[in-house]
Design a protein around this motif. Structure first.
Motif, PDB file in Angstrom:
ATOM      1  N   GLN A 197       0.260   3.659  -5.542  1.00 52.27           N
ATOM      2  CA  GLN A 197      -0.496   2.754  -4.868  1.00 52.27           C
ATOM      3  C   GLN A 197      -0.912   1.585  -5.623  1.00 52.27           C
ATOM      4  OE1 GLN A 197      -1.001   3.096  -1.627  1.00 52.27           O
ATOM      5  NE2 GLN A 197       0.464   4.680  -1.705  1.00 52.27           N
ATOM      6  N   VAL A 221      -6.921   1.431  -2.655  1.00 53.36           N
ATOM      7  CA  VAL A 221      -7.144   2.357  -3.740  1.00 53.36           C
ATOM      8  C   VAL A 221      -7.636   1.573  -4.918  1.00 53.36           C
ATOM      9  CG1 VAL A 221      -6.442   4.387  -4.918  1.00 53.36           C
ATOM     10  CG2 VAL A 221      -5.407   3.708  -2.741  1.00 53.36           C
ATOM     11  N   TRP A 236      -2.440   9.138  -0.537  1.00 52.47           N
ATOM     12  CA  TRP A 236      -2.750   8.184   0.510  1.00 52.47           C
ATOM     13  C   TRP A 236      -1.668   8.122   1.326  1.00 52.47           C
ATOM     14  CZ3 TRP A 236      -7.661   6.612   1.078  1.00 52.47           C
ATOM     15  CH2 TRP A 236      -8.285   6.573  -0.219  1.00 52.47           C
ATOM     16  N   SER A 243      -1.203  -0.740   2.000  1.00 52.49           N
ATOM     17  CA  SER A 243      -2.025  -0.676   0.988  1.00 52.49           C
ATOM     18  C   SER A 243      -2.230  -2.279   0.202  1.00 52.49           C
ATOM     19  CB  SER A 243      -1.633  -0.020  -0.065  1.00 52.49           C
ATOM     20  OG  SER A 243      -0.541  -0.338  -0.863  1.00 52.49           O
ATOM     21  N   PHE A 259      -9.303   2.078   5.018  1.00 49.28           N
ATOM     22  CA  PHE A 259     -10.350   2.996   4.364  1.00 49.28           C
ATOM     23  C   PHE A 259     -10.179   2.561   2.682  1.00 49.28           C
ATOM     24  CE2 PHE A 259      -9.074   5.264   7.674  1.00 49.28           C
ATOM     25  CZ  PHE A 259     -10.305   5.729   8.346  1.00 49.28           C
ATOM     26  N   GLY A 264      -2.662   8.505   5.429  1.00 51.50           N
ATOM     27  CA  GLY A 264      -2.403   7.525   6.508  1.00 51.50           C
ATOM     28  C   GLY A 264      -1.284   8.134   7.378  1.00 51.50           C
ATOM     29  N   GLY A 285     -10.572   3.648  -1.196  1.00 52.69           N
ATOM     30  CA  GLY A 285     -10.647   4.726  -2.037  1.00 52.69           C
ATOM     31  C   GLY A 285     -11.214   4.396  -3.560  1.00 52.69           C
ATOM     32  N   VAL A 299      -5.006   1.032   3.276  1.00 46.63           N
ATOM     33  CA  VAL A 299      -5.713   1.871   2.208  1.00 46.63           C
ATOM     34  C   VAL A 299      -5.990   0.805   1.170  1.00 46.63           C
ATOM     35  CG1 VAL A 299      -5.057   3.928   3.047  1.00 46.63           C
ATOM     36  CG2 VAL A 299      -3.542   2.802   1.242  1.00 46.63           C
TER      37      VAL A 299
END
Length: 369
Positions: A180, A212, A193, A167, A134, A197, A136, A210
């Protein structure tokens, strides 16, 4: 056409990657792996499988390169771990292929270069996986600005409990403990995050990646196409795409938390503005990827249900974006500075992350049927 380590293997050659070598613990430095990178999460394409990119270099003469992948899939079943030949380009001293693996991880990959049935170089990638990824974006509650008001700024940081959340900062992957990396604002506090997760991996039993990219205190006017913020997120998406299998999605969805800076913007203006950003981001990335937009407008001491929330709702109603969590309802001790802050407390970050997982899960369940 698919390739499995647990069944017959079909080699599909792809261009060599351009990232820095990912290998750790080299036994022989003449064999280096570019992909998979350590702690990389590849986006699965079905519930139980996904493609991974494999590439690297061999500086010693050899006949072939072999790889074997070890670990347990999402159902807890161990991979066979058989050695598989990967043909390499002798003229380039490189190897490159695509493998389809069961969803799961962490996996490890062992590599060896062979000449006349003897090992001449070996190396290993210790941890990577096939799961959900994902991106962000947005303002401070999407970055590392949570947990303020304590004696130490670092007190608000949280860590992944599962150890299965990673990440990506544009170059490499690491376990997604706060702060992050890769945020445009370079914030150093806590984020939602790790909790997000952990909630996702608890539900789906796969590693979570992730990416970010947000910046605190920003308006959608600062995210327009061509802006530094727009290009920052778009650039990260392109970096992620470059590390994945060509033609396959590199992430599942983008999660957008923003609205506090635009709380008094008329709903129609906000919906039109963010709708244009979404359309341009999709067009320029070359992918019609999914967006989730949170309900976000809370400012301490200001009325709730600010005008911007009507714009967020309009985006949901028009199916331009899916509905994210109602973060305006997360008040009291879920906010930092003793409940008086605009950001989330350490407890609030956990609630915030879990709320994102709750919103995404019903949609994701339909995608992986």
């Amino acid at each position: 056409m698919r390739t499995y380590l647990t069944a017959a293997l079909v080699i599909l050659l792809t261009p060599l990657g351009i990232a820095a070598p990912a290998t750790t613990g080299d036994i022989n430095a003449s064999l280096s792996v570019i992909y998979p990178q350590e702690l990389q999460v590849f986006q699965r394409t079905k519930r139980n499988e996904g493609p991974i990119r494999v590439s690297g270099k061999v500086s010693t003469p050899c006949d072939t390169v072999q790889v074997r992948v070890m670990g347990n899939d999402l159902d807890g079943k161990p991979l066979k771990g058989d050695w598989v030949d990967v043909k390499y380009r002798a003229t380039e001293n490189g190897f490159s292929t695509t493998l389809t693996l069961p969803a799961g991880g962490w996996y490890s990959a062992e590599f060896r270069a062979m000449k006349s049935n003897n090992e001449v170089a070996t190396t290993k990638v210790a941890q990577f996986g096939v799961g959900e990824v994902f991106v962000g974006a947005g303002q401070s509650n999407s970055t590392n600005c949570g947990g303020g008001g304590s004696n130490l700024p670092t007190d608000g940081r949280i860590e992944t409990k599962s150890g299965l959340v990673s990440s990506f900062d544009g170059k490499s992957w690491r376990i997604a403990n706060d702060p992050q990396l890769g945020t445009h604002d370079k914030s150093q506090g806590g984020s939602f995050w790790p909790a997000f997760g952990d909630a996702m991996t608890a539900r789906y039993h796969v590693p979570i990646g992730v990416i970010v990219t947000g910046h605190g205190g920003t308006s959608i006017n600062q995210w327009k196409s061509g802006s530094e913020l727009f290009n920052w997120t778009l650039g990260r998406i392109k970096e992620l795409e470059a590390s994945a299998v060509s033609g396959c999605p590199s992430f599942r969805a983008l999660l957008w938390h923003q609205g506090e800076s635009d709380a008094d913007m008329k709903g129609v203006a906000y919906a039109n503005g963010l709708g244009t950003i979404i359309r341009e981001m999709r067009q320029q990335s070359g992918r019609n990827f999914t967006w989730f937009v949170a309900k976000a407008s809370y400012r301490p001491g200001k009325p709730l249900e600010a005008p911007v929330t009507q714009g967020q709702k309009e985006l949901w109603d028009k199916r331009i974006a899916f509905e994210g969590p109602d973060t305006d309802a997360m008040l009291g001790d879920l906010r930092d500075h003793g409940g008086k802050g605009i950001h989330f407390s350490k407890a609030g970050l956990k609630v915030h992350g879990e709320a994102w997982a709750e919103k995404i899960a019903p949609w994701l369940d339909q995608q992986i049927k």
